[in-house]
Scaffold this active site. Structure first.
Site, mmCIF file in Angstrom:
data_model
loop_
_atom_site.group_PDB
_atom_site.id
_atom_site.type_symbol
_atom_site.label_atom_id
_atom_site.label_comp_id
_atom_site.label_asym_id
_atom_site.label_seq_id
_atom_site.Cartn_x
_atom_site.Cartn_y
_atom_site.Cartn_z
ATOM 1 N N LYS A 54 1.126 -46.586 -26.501
ATOM 2 C CA LYS A 54 0.233 -47.373 -27.361
ATOM 3 C C LYS A 54 -0.269 -48.603 -26.604
ATOM 4 O O LYS A 54 -1.462 -48.910 -26.606
ATOM 5 C CB LYS A 54 0.961 -47.802 -28.645
ATOM 6 C CG LYS A 54 1.058 -46.693 -29.673
ATOM 7 C CD LYS A 54 2.031 -46.995 -30.804
ATOM 8 C CE LYS A 54 2.197 -45.738 -31.681
ATOM 9 N NZ LYS A 54 3.295 -45.831 -32.644
ATOM 10 N N GLN A 98 7.236 -50.121 -35.116
ATOM 11 C CA GLN A 98 7.581 -48.736 -34.785
ATOM 12 C C GLN A 98 8.747 -48.247 -35.646
ATOM 13 O O GLN A 98 9.793 -48.892 -35.707
ATOM 14 C CB GLN A 98 7.945 -48.655 -33.288
ATOM 15 C CG GLN A 98 8.191 -47.250 -32.786
ATOM 16 C CD GLN A 98 6.950 -46.366 -32.814
ATOM 17 O OE1 GLN A 98 5.853 -46.779 -32.433
ATOM 18 N NE2 GLN A 98 7.101 -45.148 -33.290
ATOM 19 N N ASP A 121 -1.099 -49.268 -39.556
ATOM 20 C CA ASP A 121 -0.467 -47.975 -39.845
ATOM 21 C C ASP A 121 -0.812 -47.503 -41.265
ATOM 22 O O ASP A 121 -0.590 -46.355 -41.611
ATOM 23 C CB ASP A 121 1.068 -48.109 -39.735
ATOM 24 C CG ASP A 121 1.626 -47.362 -38.537
ATOM 25 O OD1 ASP A 121 0.892 -46.522 -37.966
ATOM 26 O OD2 ASP A 121 2.784 -47.607 -38.177
#
Ligand code: NDP
Length: 296
Positions: A54, A98, A121
């Site tokens: 990422k 994460q 997200d």
């Protein structure tokens, strides 16, 4: 007849190029650089790989990348304090924590402490509610990538029968909402669905997000249907580790009209959509027009 292969790797490269072009224009015209902060708690090897790719891709499209790697025993108070700082930092437009988090941390509390407009997200309860009520939201990256590929392949999706197998909060449910938003007739199937094969055979669009290697064979596919395989399963075959989807590729490809392969289908689109979401969040934060074709 064999199915067309939907090349997610090439599509993701195209999305990243579009993002990079928009980022360069933003910097030139307004002096604004979108920034993505990624928070990793602990040393889960798969999470470390995801976080580093990422970060790498964020920098490649010209955005600022802020990586925060915290020890596995980080307290909830310290993690929430970091998120609070990132929420208030004007250089940070997107925040991603994460998952999975170590078990002593309350994931829901942590995710819901992210400022919703920076929740790239799309897991914050506000974004879930906004998506569910058809309002402008941050959309979870994996289903957004699936939607982009479907729109690219079919143009308009209105009126198509879509079956989503899987009802998780990160893939199945938001995928169903997005397909509904594009006026598909949507069925969500799960482990308690009766005669799953018959349900799936009614689908013009079949999305598999089950987490069971090669469970959906060609018998589950209507001739000519488009099959989106979200599954990522590592299995051992002939003494070698192999990545397979939730769809049995060989039998599905003989029946379907189009299929996403694993690897090289949905997977690469997820990070591309994370970058697209960060750009969208940045444009919204500055009251600028959103990038065309990169949002739901
Ligand atoms: P979850 O385990 O959270 O959800 C799986 C879903 O599948 C559940 O709703 C479950 O039903 C359903 N299911 C399980 N067994 C069956 C069955 N026999 N018949 C019908 N339905 C069944 O998984 P995720 O949604 O997180 O992930 C799904 C897959 O997608 C995984 O392989 C994962 O690795 C992959 N993935 C890939 C991403 C990417 O970037 N490409 C990103 C995220 C996930 P029930 O609710 O009834 O238990």
């Amino acid at each position: 007849m064999t199915a067309a292969i939907i090349d997610g790797k090439a599509f993701a490269a195209k999305v990243r190029a579009q993002v990079a072009e928009h980022v360069a224009r933003l910097k030139d015209e307004s002096g604004i650089q979108p920034g993505l902060a990624v928070v990793l708690v602990g040393e889960d090897p798969a999470s470390q790989v995801y976080v580093s790719s990422k970060g790498k891709q964020t920098i490649e499209v010209g955005m600022a990348s802020f990586e925060h790697k915290l020890p596995a025993d980080t307290s909830e108070t310290d993690l929430l304090a970091l998120i609070d700082r990132l929420n208030r930092d004007p250089a940070v437009h997107g925040i991603l924590v994460q998952l999975p988090l170590p078990s002593h941390l309350n994931s829901e509390l942590v995710i819901n402490s992210i400022e919703p407009s920076k929740d790239v997200d799309g897991f914050h309860i506000s974004n879930v509610g906004l998506l569910g009520t058809g309002q402008k939201s941050m959309v979870p990256c994996t289903p957004l990538g699936c939607l982009m590929m479907l729109r690219d392949h079919h143009g308009k999706l209105a009126g198509m029968n879509a079956v989503v197998v899987g009802r998780s909060n990160i893939v199945g449910k938001p995928m169903a909402q997005l397909l509904l938003g594009d006026s598909c007739t949507v069925t969500i199937a799960h482990s308690r669905t009766r005669d799953l094969a018959a349900v799936c055979r009614g689908a013009d669009i079949l999305v598999a997000a089950v987490g069971r290697p090669e469970m959906l064979t060609g018998d589950y596919v209507k001739p000519g249907a488009t099959v989106i395989d979200v599954g990522i399963n590592r299995i051992e075959r002939n003494g070698k580790m192999k990545l397979v989807g939730d769809v049995e590729y060989a039998s599905a490809v003989a029946v379907a009209g189009a299929v996403t392969p694993v690897p090289g289908g949905v997977g690469p689109m997820t990070i591309a959509c994370l970058l697209a979401n960060t750009l969208t969040a940045c444009c919204r934060a500055h009251g600028l027009p959103e990038p065309a074709g990169l949002t739901a």
